[in-house]
Design an enzyme around this catalytic site. Sequence first.
Site, PDB file in Angstrom:
ATOM      1  N   ARG A  21       2.812   7.428  13.101  1.00  0.00           N
ATOM      2  CA  ARG A  21       1.624   7.289  12.265  1.00  0.00           C
ATOM      3  C   ARG A  21       1.682   8.314  11.141  1.00  0.00           C
ATOM      4  O   ARG A  21       2.056   9.475  11.354  1.00  0.00           O
ATOM      5  CB  ARG A  21       0.339   7.504  13.094  1.00  0.00           C
ATOM      6  CG  ARG A  21       0.059   6.402  14.121  1.00  0.00           C
ATOM      7  CD  ARG A  21      -0.256   5.071  13.456  1.00  0.00           C
ATOM      8  NE  ARG A  21      -0.618   4.030  14.420  1.00  0.00           N
ATOM      9  CZ  ARG A  21       0.230   3.158  14.947  1.00  0.00           C
ATOM     10  NH1 ARG A  21       1.510   3.240  14.606  1.00  0.00           N
ATOM     11  NH2 ARG A  21      -0.166   2.246  15.785  1.00  0.00           N
ATOM     12  N   GLU A  45      -1.646   3.900   3.656  1.00  0.00           N
ATOM     13  CA  GLU A  45      -0.725   2.767   3.556  1.00  0.00           C
ATOM     14  C   GLU A  45      -1.394   1.638   2.772  1.00  0.00           C
ATOM     15  O   GLU A  45      -2.546   1.321   3.023  1.00  0.00           O
ATOM     16  CB  GLU A  45      -0.338   2.267   4.948  1.00  0.00           C
ATOM     17  CG  GLU A  45       0.552   3.238   5.704  1.00  0.00           C
ATOM     18  CD  GLU A  45       1.101   2.648   6.993  1.00  0.00           C
ATOM     19  OE1 GLU A  45       0.657   1.546   7.393  1.00  0.00           O
ATOM     20  OE2 GLU A  45       1.977   3.276   7.596  1.00  0.00           O
ATOM     21  N   HIS A  92       6.704   0.127   7.003  1.00  0.00           N
ATOM     22  CA  HIS A  92       6.127  -0.026   8.338  1.00  0.00           C
ATOM     23  C   HIS A  92       6.776  -1.204   9.091  1.00  0.00           C
ATOM     24  O   HIS A  92       6.095  -2.082   9.618  1.00  0.00           O
ATOM     25  CB  HIS A  92       4.611  -0.236   8.251  1.00  0.00           C
ATOM     26  CG  HIS A  92       3.887   0.225   9.481  1.00  0.00           C
ATOM     27  ND1 HIS A  92       2.685   0.884   9.443  1.00  0.00           N
ATOM     28  CD2 HIS A  92       4.201   0.126  10.796  1.00  0.00           C
ATOM     29  CE1 HIS A  92       2.280   1.158  10.676  1.00  0.00           C
ATOM     30  NE2 HIS A  92       3.192   0.702  11.511  1.00  0.00           N
TER      31      HIS A  92
END
Length: 328
Positions: free
Chosen positions: A238, A266, A285
Site C-alpha cells: 500500500r 493513486e 498496481h
Amino acid sequence: MPKLAVVMTPDRVADVCGPDARQLLDDRFEVSWAGADLSPAAVEKLVVGCDVVLTSWGTPQLEKAWWSGGAGPKVVAHAAGSVKKLIDPAILEQGVAVFSAGPRIAWSVGEYCLASMLTLVRRLSRFDQAVRQGGWKQSTFRGGELAGQSVGILGASSTARALITLLKPFGCDVLVYDPYLSDERAKQLGVRIASLEEALRCRFVSIHVPDVPETRGLVTRKLIEQLPDQAIVVNSSRGPAIDQEALLEQCLDGRLFAALDVYDPEPPEFGPEVLAASNLLLTPHIAGDTTEGHLALAGYVLADVVKWLDDGIRGPSFVDPAVWSIAA
C-alpha cells in the site's frame, strides 16, 4: 445440492472462472448466475436463500440485513483479494465462513517482487535505455546480483511468504519485521526476526504490510535516509506505508533504486524527472494481476469451500475471524 449464487458480471466470470472452476460448479452446486445488473435489489434476490455466494471484484458490498433471521448464505467465497470492503464484520458473528483468493494472488505478487529485484539489481532499465539511445555496453556502471544478499521484508503476509519461497534458491539472508511473527513461524519460514531498523539496513527491502493505522507512514523519511547506498526498495502493498516523497527524492539523487506498484495517491501524478528515471520501476498496481492467476481464483476458493462443506476443513483461503483487524 447446495445452492450457490454467482454474484459477478459475465465479464468477471470469464476473468476469474477457469475450466476447473466451472466443472466444480456444475458437479457440486445448484448455481444461479447474475447478469450485468448488480444493483442491491438484484443481488439481494440472488443471495437470500442460497447456501454459498461466489463474489469477486465489482461485487457490491453484501448487506448484513440479508442475514437477519438466518436467511443469508453460510459461506462467502471471494474470488479476489481483501474481503474488508465486501462484508461487514458483523456477518462473521452469524457463523458465516468466509474464503478469499488472496493467498493465490500472493503468488503473483511474489513473482512481481522477485522480478523487480532482479530487474533493478541488474540495471536492466539503464541498459535498455542505453541501447535505445544508440549506445552499447557501459563502462560507467555494472549490474549486480541478488544471490547471497540480505533482504529485509516488512510484514509476514501471504505475499511476503510467497516471496520468501521464491528467494530460497538465491540463498539470501532474509530478515522479517512483523510484530506478530512468532519464533516458531520464523523458523518454519527459514527467516530471521528483525526490528524495523534492522530490516531496513538490508540491500533489498520489500514491503508487505496491510493498510491499517499502524502501518501508515511506517517507513519514515528518517528511515529512508538511513537505507544503505544503492539499496533496492520494492513496494507492492500500500502506498501510505512509506514516505513516497522522501523515497523519490533519494532515487532522483541516484542513491536508491525503487520498484513501486502502489502509490499515495493513486493514480500518481509524477513530473518528467521521475518518469525518466531509470532507477525507478513504475507499474500501475498490477503486481497481483496475471492471466493465469486470475483464471485460477474461483477454483482456488471453491476447492476450499467444498472441503469445508464436506468435512469442516479450513483450507488456505479461509479467512480467520481472529485476525480480521490486522488482515489486508
